[in-house]
Design a protein around this motif. Structure first.
Motif, PDB file in Angstrom:
ATOM      1  N   ALA A 208     -27.116  29.162 -24.078  1.00  0.00           N
ATOM      2  CA  ALA A 208     -27.094  30.027 -25.255  1.00  0.00           C
ATOM      3  C   ALA A 208     -25.678  30.449 -25.613  1.00  0.00           C
ATOM      4  O   ALA A 208     -25.302  30.474 -26.790  1.00  0.00           O
ATOM      5  CB  ALA A 208     -27.967  31.260 -25.004  1.00  0.00           C
ATOM      6  N   ALA A 209     -24.867  30.768 -24.614  1.00  0.00           N
ATOM      7  CA  ALA A 209     -23.490  31.199 -24.875  1.00  0.00           C
ATOM      8  C   ALA A 209     -22.658  30.073 -25.471  1.00  0.00           C
ATOM      9  O   ALA A 209     -21.872  30.286 -26.408  1.00  0.00           O
ATOM     10  CB  ALA A 209     -22.850  31.709 -23.588  1.00  0.00           C
ATOM     11  N   GLU A 210     -22.815  28.874 -24.950  1.00  0.00           N
ATOM     12  CA  GLU A 210     -22.035  27.759 -25.478  1.00  0.00           C
ATOM     13  C   GLU A 210     -22.520  27.350 -26.867  1.00  0.00           C
ATOM     14  O   GLU A 210     -21.718  26.950 -27.713  1.00  0.00           O
ATOM     15  CB  GLU A 210     -22.086  26.574 -24.502  1.00  0.00           C
ATOM     16  N   ASN A 211     -23.820  27.445 -27.114  1.00  0.00           N
ATOM     17  CA  ASN A 211     -24.343  27.194 -28.456  1.00  0.00           C
ATOM     18  C   ASN A 211     -23.771  28.208 -29.441  1.00  0.00           C
ATOM     19  O   ASN A 211     -23.423  27.860 -30.577  1.00  0.00           O
ATOM     20  CB  ASN A 211     -25.867  27.280 -28.454  1.00  0.00           C
ATOM     21  N   LEU A 212     -23.705  29.455 -29.032  1.00  0.00           N
ATOM     22  CA  LEU A 212     -23.153  30.498 -29.894  1.00  0.00           C
ATOM     23  C   LEU A 212     -21.677  30.235 -30.183  1.00  0.00           C
ATOM     24  O   LEU A 212     -21.203  30.458 -31.303  1.00  0.00           O
ATOM     25  CB  LEU A 212     -23.331  31.864 -29.226  1.00  0.00           C
ATOM     26  N   ALA A 213     -20.950  29.757 -29.176  1.00  0.00           N
ATOM     27  CA  ALA A 213     -19.532  29.424 -29.386  1.00  0.00           C
ATOM     28  C   ALA A 213     -19.376  28.326 -30.427  1.00  0.00           C
ATOM     29  O   ALA A 213     -18.435  28.340 -31.232  1.00  0.00           O
ATOM     30  CB  ALA A 213     -18.889  29.006 -28.064  1.00  0.00           C
ATOM     31  N   LEU A 214     -20.315  27.371 -30.422  1.00  0.00           N
ATOM     32  CA  LEU A 214     -20.286  26.313 -31.438  1.00  0.00           C
ATOM     33  C   LEU A 214     -20.459  26.907 -32.828  1.00  0.00           C
ATOM     34  O   LEU A 214     -19.767  26.522 -33.778  1.00  0.00           O
ATOM     35  CB  LEU A 214     -21.390  25.296 -31.160  1.00  0.00           C
ATOM     36  N   ARG A 215     -21.411  27.839 -32.990  1.00  0.00           N
ATOM     37  CA  ARG A 215     -21.665  28.425 -34.302  1.00  0.00           C
ATOM     38  C   ARG A 215     -20.500  29.293 -34.759  1.00  0.00           C
ATOM     39  O   ARG A 215     -20.203  29.371 -35.947  1.00  0.00           O
ATOM     40  CB  ARG A 215     -22.937  29.268 -34.283  1.00  0.00           C
ATOM     41  N   LEU A 216     -19.838  29.943 -33.806  1.00  0.00           N
ATOM     42  CA  LEU A 216     -18.689  30.774 -34.148  1.00  0.00           C
ATOM     43  C   LEU A 216     -17.419  29.947 -34.349  1.00  0.00           C
ATOM     44  O   LEU A 216     -16.413  30.467 -34.823  1.00  0.00           O
ATOM     45  CB  LEU A 216     -18.438  31.809 -33.037  1.00  0.00           C
ATOM     46  N   GLU A 217     -17.483  28.676 -33.935  1.00  0.00           N
ATOM     47  CA  GLU A 217     -16.338  27.765 -34.051  1.00  0.00           C
ATOM     48  C   GLU A 217     -15.131  28.334 -33.295  1.00  0.00           C
ATOM     49  O   GLU A 217     -14.005  28.347 -33.779  1.00  0.00           O
ATOM     50  CB  GLU A 217     -15.982  27.509 -35.509  1.00  0.00           C
ATOM     51  N   LEU A 218     -15.405  28.817 -32.084  1.00  0.00           N
ATOM     52  CA  LEU A 218     -14.375  29.374 -31.215  1.00  0.00           C
ATOM     53  C   LEU A 218     -14.493  28.743 -29.834  1.00  0.00           C
ATOM     54  O   LEU A 218     -15.573  28.307 -29.438  1.00  0.00           O
ATOM     55  CB  LEU A 218     -14.543  30.894 -31.083  1.00  0.00           C
ATOM     56  N   PRO A 219     -13.386  28.685 -29.066  1.00  0.00           N
ATOM     57  CA  PRO A 219     -13.486  28.204 -27.686  1.00  0.00           C
ATOM     58  C   PRO A 219     -14.449  29.072 -26.888  1.00  0.00           C
ATOM     59  O   PRO A 219     -14.484  30.299 -27.053  1.00  0.00           O
ATOM     60  CB  PRO A 219     -12.041  28.331 -27.165  1.00  0.00           C
ATOM     61  N   ALA A 220     -15.213  28.445 -26.026  1.00  0.00           N
ATOM     62  CA  ALA A 220     -16.221  29.182 -25.254  1.00  0.00           C
ATOM     63  C   ALA A 220     -15.624  30.307 -24.400  1.00  0.00           C
ATOM     64  O   ALA A 220     -16.228  31.380 -24.314  1.00  0.00           O
ATOM     65  CB  ALA A 220     -17.018  28.204 -24.388  1.00  0.00           C
ATOM     66  N   PRO A 221     -14.453  30.115 -23.746  1.00  0.00           N
ATOM     67  CA  PRO A 221     -13.913  31.229 -22.955  1.00  0.00           C
ATOM     68  C   PRO A 221     -13.607  32.468 -23.788  1.00  0.00           C
ATOM     69  O   PRO A 221     -13.787  33.598 -23.317  1.00  0.00           O
ATOM     70  CB  PRO A 221     -12.623  30.633 -22.356  1.00  0.00           C
ATOM     71  N   ILE A 222     -13.159  32.278 -25.033  1.00  0.00           N
ATOM     72  CA  ILE A 222     -12.878  33.430 -25.900  1.00  0.00           C
ATOM     73  C   ILE A 222     -14.182  34.125 -26.277  1.00  0.00           C
ATOM     74  O   ILE A 222     -14.263  35.362 -26.292  1.00  0.00           O
ATOM     75  CB  ILE A 222     -12.097  32.982 -27.153  1.00  0.00           C
ATOM     76  N   VAL A 223     -15.213  33.346 -26.574  1.00  0.00           N
ATOM     77  CA  VAL A 223     -16.518  33.941 -26.868  1.00  0.00           C
ATOM     78  C   VAL A 223     -17.033  34.691 -25.644  1.00  0.00           C
ATOM     79  O   VAL A 223     -17.618  35.771 -25.764  1.00  0.00           O
ATOM     80  CB  VAL A 223     -17.519  32.860 -27.309  1.00  0.00           C
ATOM     81  N   GLY A 224     -16.815  34.119 -24.466  1.00  0.00           N
ATOM     82  CA  GLY A 224     -17.211  34.808 -23.245  1.00  0.00           C
ATOM     83  C   GLY A 224     -16.522  36.151 -23.093  1.00  0.00           C
ATOM     84  O   GLY A 224     -17.144  37.143 -22.662  1.00  0.00           O
ATOM     85  N   GLU A 225     -15.229  36.225 -23.460  1.00  0.00           N
ATOM     86  CA  GLU A 225     -14.498  37.486 -23.400  1.00  0.00           C
ATOM     87  C   GLU A 225     -15.062  38.499 -24.403  1.00  0.00           C
ATOM     88  O   GLU A 225     -15.180  39.689 -24.100  1.00  0.00           O
ATOM     89  CB  GLU A 225     -13.016  37.242 -23.690  1.00  0.00           C
ATOM     90  N   ILE A 226     -15.409  38.019 -25.591  1.00  0.00           N
ATOM     91  CA  ILE A 226     -15.988  38.916 -26.599  1.00  0.00           C
ATOM     92  C   ILE A 226     -17.319  39.471 -26.108  1.00  0.00           C
ATOM     93  O   ILE A 226     -17.597  40.675 -26.218  1.00  0.00           O
ATOM     94  CB  ILE A 226     -16.172  38.166 -27.932  1.00  0.00           C
ATOM     95  N   LEU A 227     -18.161  38.602 -25.552  1.00  0.00           N
ATOM     96  CA  LEU A 227     -19.463  39.045 -25.054  1.00  0.00           C
ATOM     97  C   LEU A 227     -19.303  40.019 -23.889  1.00  0.00           C
ATOM     98  O   LEU A 227     -20.051  40.999 -23.779  1.00  0.00           O
ATOM     99  CB  LEU A 227     -20.295  37.840 -24.625  1.00  0.00           C
TER     100      LEU A 227
END
Length: 338
Positions: A208-227
């Protein structure tokens, strides 16, 4: 896996995050933290060392402080702290560099040994680059996607490493992924992209986190930091998207994990855009498409359509050649004109 993508759940979640009042500030902080970690993880041997120490259960700050002291103690300007050198030091030094736990020394030595063999397979490739290639490699992602990380031939075969530790190592090594955990899981449930029943499934959280990173068009580690930053809030209040923001891509529902696999990490496939799907549907509805035989399919057919000329007309079917008396069949050696 749960049907997350149908109904635009992931798109709605991406909209909610992007439309937070302080989204730009959150994104900047996440990018800075990710960049700081990238600079702190420049030495391959220390990346492996830190990842092994995380099994101790100590906080990230405690682990990184011990790694920092190890670096300051043994760093040499004339001799780089390579994987073989770090391994040799740890073999003779005391267990104080492993929080007094001998099993952590063994685990660290095994990890260093595995990557030392991996580096030896490449010619003139930096140790840090070898780790990055492993972290983002198709094989590594596939083993996790199939939920069989225990058979991954580099670190999966080392006893004592679970999925979260492997993911920690992948992120520290420069992998485009996240470390699953209860904090991130809580935010994903609040966003509506993870079912409450799957909140404790690390594979589902990762996907789910990596899918969300795809939709946000951001690197997954940055999305992980936001979450992770969102998870520190007592209450998670997100703006609600308008109906048109959630109607996109509902005509062709997909199951979460189709794009990156059940365990995430497989980011090769990209869903076609709405315009591209519309073109494909129009092509499928085109009348008589493919029903008419071509000359290539049946060049001898009497009713085959003529070939069009460049000017837009149709090239006429050539007439049969004219024959004369000289073309009549005769006996061998006999002059047909006699």
């Amino acid at each position: 896996m749960i049907d997350l993508a149908s109904g635009g759940a992931l798109e709605a979640a991406a909209w909610k995050i992007k439309n937070l009042e302080d989204f730009e500030a959150r994104l900047e902080r996440a990018a800075l933290r990710s960049d700081e970690q990238a600079h702190a993880h420049e030495t391959a041997a220390l990346v492996i060392y830190e990842s092994a120490l995380m099994k101790s259960g100590r906080t990230v700050d405690e682990v990184r402080e011990l790694v920092r002291r190890f670096k300051e103690t043994f760093e040499d300007e004339e001799e780089a702290l390579t994987i073989p050198r770090a391994s040799g030091i740890m073999n003779v030094e005391g267990v104080e560099w492993f929080f007094g736990d001998e099993s952590l020394r063994t685990l660290t030595g095994q990890l260093l040994g595995q990557f030392q063999h991996r580096v030896a397979q490449y010619n003139y490739v930096d140790e840090r680059e070898v780790l990055r290639r492993w972290a983002n490699g198709y094989d590594t992602r596939l083993f996790i996607r199939r939920r069989i990380y225990e058979t991954e031939p580099i670190v999966g075969v080392i006893e004592g490493l679970n999925l979260r530790l492997i993911q920690y190592l992948r992120v520290a090594a420069g992998g485009d992924t996240v470390v699953p955990g209860p904090e991130i899981s809580r935010v994903l449930v609040s966003l509506g992209v993870l079912d409450q029943g799957s909140a404790g499934d690390d594979y589902a959280v990762l996907g789910a986190a990596e899918n969300l990173a795809l939709r946000l068009e951001l690197p997954a580690p940055i999305v992980g930091e936001i979450l992770a930053e969102l998870a520190t809030q007592d209450r998670l209040d997100f703006p609600e998207p308008p109906p048109e923001a959630t109607e996109a891509e509902t005509a062709e529902p997909t199951v979460a994990g189709d794009e990156i696999g059940e365990g995430g990490t497989d980011r090769e496939s990209v869903r076609p855009s709405p315009d591209e799907r519309a073109k494909r549907k129009a092509a499928r509805r085109e009348p008589d498409r493919g029903d008419e035989p071509t000359r290539v399919q049946d060049p001898q057919a009497k009713d085959a359509p003529g070939t069009r000329e460049e000017g837009g007309g149709e090239r006429p079917t050539p007439a049969p050649p004219e024959t004369g008396p000289e073309d009549a069949p005769g006996k061998e050696g006999e002059d047909p004109r006699s």
